[in-house]
Design a protein around this motif. Sequence first.
Motif, PDB file in Angstrom:
ATOM      1  N   ILE B  51       0.838  -1.209   0.000  1.00  0.00           N
ATOM      2  CA  ILE B  51       0.000   0.000   0.000  1.00  0.00           C
ATOM      3  C   ILE B  51       0.871   1.256   0.000  1.00  0.00           C
ATOM      4  N   ASN B  52       1.903   1.252   0.857  1.00  0.00           N
ATOM      5  CA  ASN B  52       2.715   2.459   1.027  1.00  0.00           C
ATOM      6  C   ASN B  52       3.627   2.753  -0.164  1.00  0.00           C
ATOM      7  N   LEU B  53       3.928   1.739  -0.933  1.00  0.00           N
ATOM      8  CA  LEU B  53       4.918   1.940  -1.996  1.00  0.00           C
ATOM      9  C   LEU B  53       4.383   1.707  -3.403  1.00  0.00           C
ATOM     10  N   GLN B  54       3.246   1.013  -3.512  1.00  0.00           N
ATOM     11  CA  GLN B  54       2.864   0.625  -4.855  1.00  0.00           C
ATOM     12  C   GLN B  54       1.394   0.867  -5.218  1.00  0.00           C
ATOM     13  N   THR B  55       0.493   0.553  -4.294  1.00  0.00           N
ATOM     14  CA  THR B  55      -0.922   0.594  -4.708  1.00  0.00           C
ATOM     15  C   THR B  55      -1.712   1.756  -4.124  1.00  0.00           C
ATOM     16  N   GLY B  56      -1.340   2.229  -2.937  1.00  0.00           N
ATOM     17  CA  GLY B  56      -2.197   3.176  -2.233  1.00  0.00           C
ATOM     18  C   GLY B  56      -3.439   2.432  -1.760  1.00  0.00           C
ATOM     19  N   HIS B  57      -4.417   3.188  -1.250  1.00  0.00           N
ATOM     20  CA  HIS B  57      -5.633   2.537  -0.758  1.00  0.00           C
ATOM     21  C   HIS B  57      -6.686   2.374  -1.840  1.00  0.00           C
ATOM     22  N   LEU B  58      -6.623   3.224  -2.823  1.00  0.00           N
ATOM     23  CA  LEU B  58      -7.699   3.250  -3.809  1.00  0.00           C
ATOM     24  C   LEU B  58      -7.130   3.735  -5.144  1.00  0.00           C
ATOM     25  N   GLN B  59      -7.572   3.118  -6.212  1.00  0.00           N
ATOM     26  CA  GLN B  59      -7.139   3.567  -7.536  1.00  0.00           C
ATOM     27  C   GLN B  59      -8.361   3.701  -8.439  1.00  0.00           C
ATOM     28  N   VAL B  60      -8.274   4.690  -9.323  1.00  0.00           N
ATOM     29  CA  VAL B  60      -9.354   4.879 -10.298  1.00  0.00           C
ATOM     30  C   VAL B  60      -8.741   4.809 -11.686  1.00  0.00           C
ATOM     31  N   MET B  61      -9.341   4.014 -12.556  1.00  0.00           N
ATOM     32  CA  MET B  61      -8.847   3.875 -13.934  1.00  0.00           C
ATOM     33  C   MET B  61      -9.993   3.373 -14.796  1.00  0.00           C
ATOM     34  N   LYS B  62      -9.739   3.247 -16.076  1.00  0.00           N
ATOM     35  CA  LYS B  62     -10.767   2.671 -16.948  1.00  0.00           C
ATOM     36  C   LYS B  62     -10.775   1.155 -16.754  1.00  0.00           C
ATOM     37  N   GLU B  63     -11.978   0.600 -16.867  1.00  0.00           N
ATOM     38  CA  GLU B  63     -12.079  -0.856 -16.699  1.00  0.00           C
ATOM     39  C   GLU B  63     -11.233  -1.590 -17.730  1.00  0.00           C
ATOM     40  N   GLU B  64     -11.190  -1.019 -18.966  1.00  0.00           N
ATOM     41  CA  GLU B  64     -10.414  -1.665 -20.037  1.00  0.00           C
ATOM     42  C   GLU B  64      -8.928  -1.652 -19.689  1.00  0.00           C
ATOM     43  N   TYR B  65      -8.503  -0.561 -19.031  1.00  0.00           N
ATOM     44  CA  TYR B  65      -7.102  -0.491 -18.616  1.00  0.00           C
ATOM     45  C   TYR B  65      -6.816  -1.558 -17.553  1.00  0.00           C
ATOM     46  N   TRP B  66      -7.757  -1.665 -16.603  1.00  0.00           N
ATOM     47  CA  TRP B  66      -7.607  -2.638 -15.497  1.00  0.00           C
ATOM     48  C   TRP B  66      -7.412  -4.062 -16.043  1.00  0.00           C
ATOM     49  N   GLU B  67      -8.208  -4.369 -17.090  1.00  0.00           N
ATOM     50  CA  GLU B  67      -8.142  -5.736 -17.625  1.00  0.00           C
ATOM     51  C   GLU B  67      -6.766  -6.072 -18.187  1.00  0.00           C
ATOM     52  N   ASN B  68      -6.051  -5.043 -18.690  1.00  0.00           N
ATOM     53  CA  ASN B  68      -4.733  -5.294 -19.303  1.00  0.00           C
ATOM     54  C   ASN B  68      -3.606  -4.627 -18.527  1.00  0.00           C
ATOM     55  N   LYS B  69      -3.861  -4.312 -17.274  1.00  0.00           N
ATOM     56  CA  LYS B  69      -2.909  -3.469 -16.518  1.00  0.00           C
ATOM     57  C   LYS B  69      -1.505  -4.055 -16.444  1.00  0.00           C
ATOM     58  N   ASP B  70      -1.400  -5.385 -16.437  1.00  0.00           N
ATOM     59  CA  ASP B  70      -0.075  -5.999 -16.304  1.00  0.00           C
ATOM     60  C   ASP B  70       0.812  -5.729 -17.525  1.00  0.00           C
ATOM     61  N   GLU B  71       0.149  -5.421 -18.643  1.00  0.00           N
ATOM     62  CA  GLU B  71       0.932  -5.149 -19.867  1.00  0.00           C
ATOM     63  C   GLU B  71       1.316  -3.677 -19.973  1.00  0.00           C
ATOM     64  N   LEU B  72       0.934  -2.864 -19.010  1.00  0.00           N
ATOM     65  CA  LEU B  72       1.187  -1.418 -18.989  1.00  0.00           C
ATOM     66  C   LEU B  72       0.800  -0.785 -20.336  1.00  0.00           C
ATOM     67  N   PRO B  73      -0.478  -0.930 -20.717  1.00  0.00           N
ATOM     68  CA  PRO B  73      -0.901  -0.471 -22.049  1.00  0.00           C
ATOM     69  C   PRO B  73      -0.856   1.057 -22.176  1.00  0.00           C
ATOM     70  N   MET B  74      -0.709   1.526 -23.396  1.00  0.00           N
ATOM     71  CA  MET B  74      -0.710   2.976 -23.630  1.00  0.00           C
ATOM     72  C   MET B  74      -2.062   3.458 -24.142  1.00  0.00           C
ATOM     73  N   ASN B  75      -2.969   2.524 -24.371  1.00  0.00           N
ATOM     74  CA  ASN B  75      -4.329   2.959 -24.695  1.00  0.00           C
ATOM     75  C   ASN B  75      -5.171   2.901 -23.416  1.00  0.00           C
TER      76      ASN B  75
END
Lengths: 236, 412
Positions: B51-75
């Motif tokens: 939490i302190n170094l990487q994720t925080g408590h809460l994140q907001v993003m597009k659902e499509e981004y979330w689905e591919n987040k591990d690939e660090l997409p640019m779209n």
Amino acid sequence: MALLKLDDIKKIYHQGKIDVPAIRGISLDIEKGEFTTIFGPSGSGKTTLLNIIGCLDKPSSGDITYEGQKKLSELNNNELSDFRRYNLGFIFQGHNLIPVLTAFENVEFAIRIIDEISKKERRKKVLDILESVGLKGLENRKPNELSGGQKQRVAIARALVKNPKLVLADEPTANLDSETSEEVLDIMLKMNKKLGTTFIFSTHDPQVMRYARRLIEIRDGKVTNDDQGEDLDVPH
Amino acid sequence: MFLTKLALKNLTRHKKRTIITAFVISFGIFIFLVSDSLMVGMSDLTIDNSINLQTGHLQVMKEEYWENKDELPMNNLIEEDSNIINDIKNTVSSDNYTSRLLFGATINNGSEDYPINAIGIKPDDDQKVFDLKEYILEGEMFTGGQNVVIGKGLADLMGFNVGDYATLLFRTEEGTFNTIDAQLSGVIDAPHPEINEFHVYLPLQLAQDSLNIGNKVSKYLFRLGERDKSITAANNLNALFNDNGSNLHAYNWEQLSQELLAMIQQGNIENMIMLIIIIVLATVGVINTVILSALERLEEIGMMKALGLKVREIVYIFVIESTGIGIIGSFFGVLIGSIGVYFMSNYGLSVSSMTEGQSTFGIPIADKLYGGWEISTFIFIFFFGILVSILASILPAIWGAKKDPVKAIYHK
């Protein structure tokens, strides 16, 4: 009315395919207050008969009627336990005392499980019976701190403390020297007279037989002789 | 009461046997408590680190981004819209906000390159959410310009020192290659192997300019008062996004740490194994003790039956004896377990020396591992030890109590 009425008691042990008869049809009446000895050679069926009378073993056939009413064959295991708890006292040749309990506690055991009297009464009763068997002052000793005769006296006290109607003693003097045996038998005779308790012994010791008021001889699972009276012909 | 007293006195008959059986239970409980303490400590530390170094408590993003987040997409990036951000801040009641832009790149030292995760940050905002700055080992966190901060592991691997220049090679959204030449302003030594070895932090503006994506970011990140508030806050935000027809979605810390929690869950299997070991040890010990006791006391059992004791009363005596052994074993188990956990909590266990700072059983800890206290575990295992002891004694006690009184008395 007889305290106990044995009606054609038979006991057969099954050893593989072989049936070994230990008791071959014994019928007896035991009256209240009797001081009876069952004697006979080893393997004659004395202990088996005593165990059947004491409800520790069940006969293969026949029945025992207690005080003219209760047929012991009709009782289940729990009822038999209750019957023993309230009516019978046992003395074994090995005394079978509990080593972690004192003499007082070993005797108290027999009335604690009945639990009908107050702590104060219970204490008095246990101390009185220990005094009667000559163990005054030794009540806090554990079995390993008592001699063989003293241990057997504790066992007698344990059998008598609940005022049972019947005390069964299987070779009670077998492990005692003759002097101690006499002391123990004197105590039992005294209790018989004082409390009116019925005693049945099994033995092959003539010294024990001399104390008896009734002598029942058993051979090969049958009663071969049954004498009563003051001057019995004690076999040697 | 008398039977209970007798049973407890029986414990003194064979003191050595009682002590050995109780010790077996104590040992099992000790191992369980220490192991559980390590798991609790490891879980807390790893979750806090994450939490302190990487994720925080809460994140907001597009659902499509979330689905591919591990690939660090640019779209599927999001515009940094102050109106939306203010709405979110109001909804989650927190001003601790930052945004990050993540993209894949390779870092080059002039002779070698190495794949890394590049993360564009706004240092002033970022420290409201993350503790990165606290772990700067050398140099300092940049404020802007052509600077990067990297982890110590990566710096050692690539031979970088503060002041050196590194080249980042990456593809833009259109698929064209681009590079950033940046000076190393600081080196981080964080208790998180992934950060130490794979992360390169650079100013958000520099990243956005180099990627030619305007003011887009990958996600908004928030820090709340406590991590438990995260779930409700995310639910509230998602309700807001649904009402507004937004394609944004909020993710709570549990969702953000799914893999981590799965690894921790995996670690809990270790505790289950310890529990099974305790059950086996205690069961074998108690069964052995009860059977030996019953065999030794056959004549006594026969005598008790002759006195009129019922099977259940004799079973009761043995079960109370085993309960006594269970209480002694559990008490000392909890006692020595407490000492073990005390040392684990106060002095910790150095895992970096064991793992050479690489990783810790796949869980992101690169420092000392401290044990954690959970009173409920101590209470549970105390009663569990007693319960196992009781249950293990019942069958052998019934076996002993059901002995034929004649055979028992005459020891046939």
